[in-house]
Design a protein around this motif. Structure first.
Motif, PDB file in Angstrom:
ATOM      1  N   SER A 127     -23.983  29.771 -19.629  1.00  0.00           N
ATOM      2  CA  SER A 127     -24.151  29.143 -19.486  1.00  0.00           C
ATOM      3  C   SER A 127     -24.450  27.628 -18.364  1.00  0.00           C
ATOM      4  O   SER A 127     -24.060  28.707 -17.526  1.00  0.00           O
ATOM      5  CB  SER A 127     -22.692  28.680 -19.811  1.00  0.00           C
ATOM      6  N   VAL A 128     -25.061  27.746 -18.399  1.00  0.00           N
ATOM      7  CA  VAL A 128     -26.068  25.976 -17.220  1.00  0.00           C
ATOM      8  C   VAL A 128     -24.582  24.508 -17.308  1.00  0.00           C
ATOM      9  O   VAL A 128     -24.227  24.421 -18.063  1.00  0.00           O
ATOM     10  CB  VAL A 128     -27.088  25.728 -17.063  1.00  0.00           C
ATOM     11  N   HIS A 129     -23.929  24.137 -16.047  1.00  0.00           N
ATOM     12  CA  HIS A 129     -23.383  23.527 -16.034  1.00  0.00           C
ATOM     13  C   HIS A 129     -24.040  22.614 -15.416  1.00  0.00           C
ATOM     14  O   HIS A 129     -24.549  23.087 -13.568  1.00  0.00           O
ATOM     15  CB  HIS A 129     -21.783  23.630 -15.379  1.00  0.00           C
ATOM     16  N   LEU A 130     -24.797  21.415 -15.082  1.00  0.00           N
ATOM     17  CA  LEU A 130     -25.595  20.979 -13.952  1.00  0.00           C
ATOM     18  C   LEU A 130     -24.676  19.720 -13.351  1.00  0.00           C
ATOM     19  O   LEU A 130     -25.313  19.403 -12.032  1.00  0.00           O
ATOM     20  CB  LEU A 130     -26.820  19.840 -15.569  1.00  0.00           C
ATOM     21  N   LEU A 131     -23.824  19.575 -13.667  1.00  0.00           N
ATOM     22  CA  LEU A 131     -22.481  19.605 -12.312  1.00  0.00           C
ATOM     23  C   LEU A 131     -21.394  20.177 -12.548  1.00  0.00           C
ATOM     24  O   LEU A 131     -21.066  20.561 -14.337  1.00  0.00           O
ATOM     25  CB  LEU A 131     -22.730  18.115 -13.198  1.00  0.00           C
TER      26      LEU A 131
ATOM     27  N   ALA B 279     -32.828  23.941 -18.462  1.00  0.00           N
ATOM     28  CA  ALA B 279     -33.027  24.561 -17.368  1.00  0.00           C
ATOM     29  C   ALA B 279     -33.855  25.478 -17.259  1.00  0.00           C
ATOM     30  O   ALA B 279     -34.985  26.030 -16.570  1.00  0.00           O
ATOM     31  CB  ALA B 279     -31.566  24.969 -16.415  1.00  0.00           C
ATOM     32  N   ARG B 280     -33.758  26.448 -18.461  1.00  0.00           N
ATOM     33  CA  ARG B 280     -34.555  27.987 -18.367  1.00  0.00           C
ATOM     34  C   ARG B 280     -35.949  27.563 -18.982  1.00  0.00           C
ATOM     35  O   ARG B 280     -37.277  27.710 -17.794  1.00  0.00           O
ATOM     36  CB  ARG B 280     -34.385  28.757 -20.342  1.00  0.00           C
ATOM     37  N   GLY B 281     -36.144  26.255 -19.860  1.00  0.00           N
ATOM     38  CA  GLY B 281     -37.736  25.443 -19.569  1.00  0.00           C
ATOM     39  C   GLY B 281     -38.265  25.227 -19.236  1.00  0.00           C
ATOM     40  O   GLY B 281     -39.173  25.116 -18.774  1.00  0.00           O
ATOM     41  N   LEU B 282     -36.977  24.062 -17.784  1.00  0.00           N
ATOM     42  CA  LEU B 282     -37.671  23.671 -16.187  1.00  0.00           C
ATOM     43  C   LEU B 282     -38.869  24.601 -15.456  1.00  0.00           C
ATOM     44  O   LEU B 282     -39.589  25.037 -14.946  1.00  0.00           O
ATOM     45  CB  LEU B 282     -36.321  23.147 -15.737  1.00  0.00           C
TER      46      LEU B 282
END
Length: 258
Positions: free
Chosen positions: A3-7, A181-184
């Motif tokens: 999982s990604v947490h952008l902040l 984020a992966r797509g970025l």
């Protein structure tokens, strides 16, 4: 599950419990911590506040402490060093304890203590950190420090690089932020990897450095006259920085993992 947490503020309560957190502050705390430990610091003690850092450093044996960090990108008055990774050389770091406080990165670390294991991720130690996690069965959480409470392009880009790599290894992505984020990352990765494999034309700025300068954080570092910091942070898998950085506890400190 990745999982990604952008902040840090966007992490659901209890989300990290029992998992592994990889804290990301590309510009510049993560990169500086990796440099410091690679070049001889025995440990890095993260502090949230300036006065706390001064107290911790004062309590260490004479001559063993380095005070390092920044506020709003700029060095802190009375500290030994700022937050420029290139300043953390072997001559400066050998045998020292770095006591560090930054606007975003050290606070993100301290916000991630609920995780069972906490690592520090940067582009410079990307491959070694992936290798450390490759057989991980616990949930992995990529925690982006951001910039003063706002999502940062460079942290999301690195989180995307991790998410993409783990997706390739058939790890499930656990939230929409991981897919975003992966797509970025996947929009730019072909250019980045091609440069890593073949190099560029003489004098050409590496593509990853160009991308890091697109975000507000990168622009701010350049405005401060610290463009070299972006170049260091944008060196993917730097050969002299393949250090896996892990948070040890009791007392709390970052160390080079065995």
């Amino acid at each position: 599950m990745v999982s990604v947490h952008l902040l840090p503020s966007m992490m659901p309560p209890g989300a990290l419990r029992g998992g592994v957190a990889v804290v990301i502050d590309v510009l510049r705390a993560s990169t500086t911590i990796v440099h410091a430990l690679t070049h001889g610091c025995a440990m890095v003690i993260p502090c949230a506040e300036i006065d706390e850092a001064r107290r911790v450093a004062a309590g260490l044996p004479a001559g063993t402490a380095l005070l390092g960090g920044e506020r709003h990108g700029e060095p802190i008055a009375g500290f030994d060093l700022g937050n420029s990774p290139g300043d953390y050389t072997t001559d400066v770091c050998r045998g020292k304890t770095l006591v560090m406080t930054t606007t975003n990165g050290t606070r993100a670390l301290l916000a991630s203590l609920e995780a069972e294991t906490v690592l520090v991720g940067a582009f410079v130690n990307f491959a070694s950190t992936v290798q450390r996690l490759i057989h991980e069965e616990r949930p992995v959480h990529l925690v982006c420090a951001g910039t003063e409470g706002r999502v940062s392009y460079e942290d999301a880009l690195l989180a995307g690089a991790f998410a993409s790599r783990f997706a390739d290894l058939e790890h499930d992505l656990g939230n929409d932020e991981a897919e975003i984020a992966r797509g970025l990352w996947e929009r730019v990765q072909e250019t980045v990897w091609a440069h890593e494999r073949h190099g560029g034309r003489p004098g050409e700025e590496p593509p990853l450095v160009r991308y890091l300068k697109r975000g507000a954080g990168g622009r701010r570092v350049v405005e401060l006259g610290l463009g070299d910091d972006v170049e260091l942070a944008g060196t993917l898998n730097r050969t002299d920085c393949q250090t896996v950085v892990e948070l040890a506890r009791d007392p709390l400190r970052l160390v080079a993992s065995d």
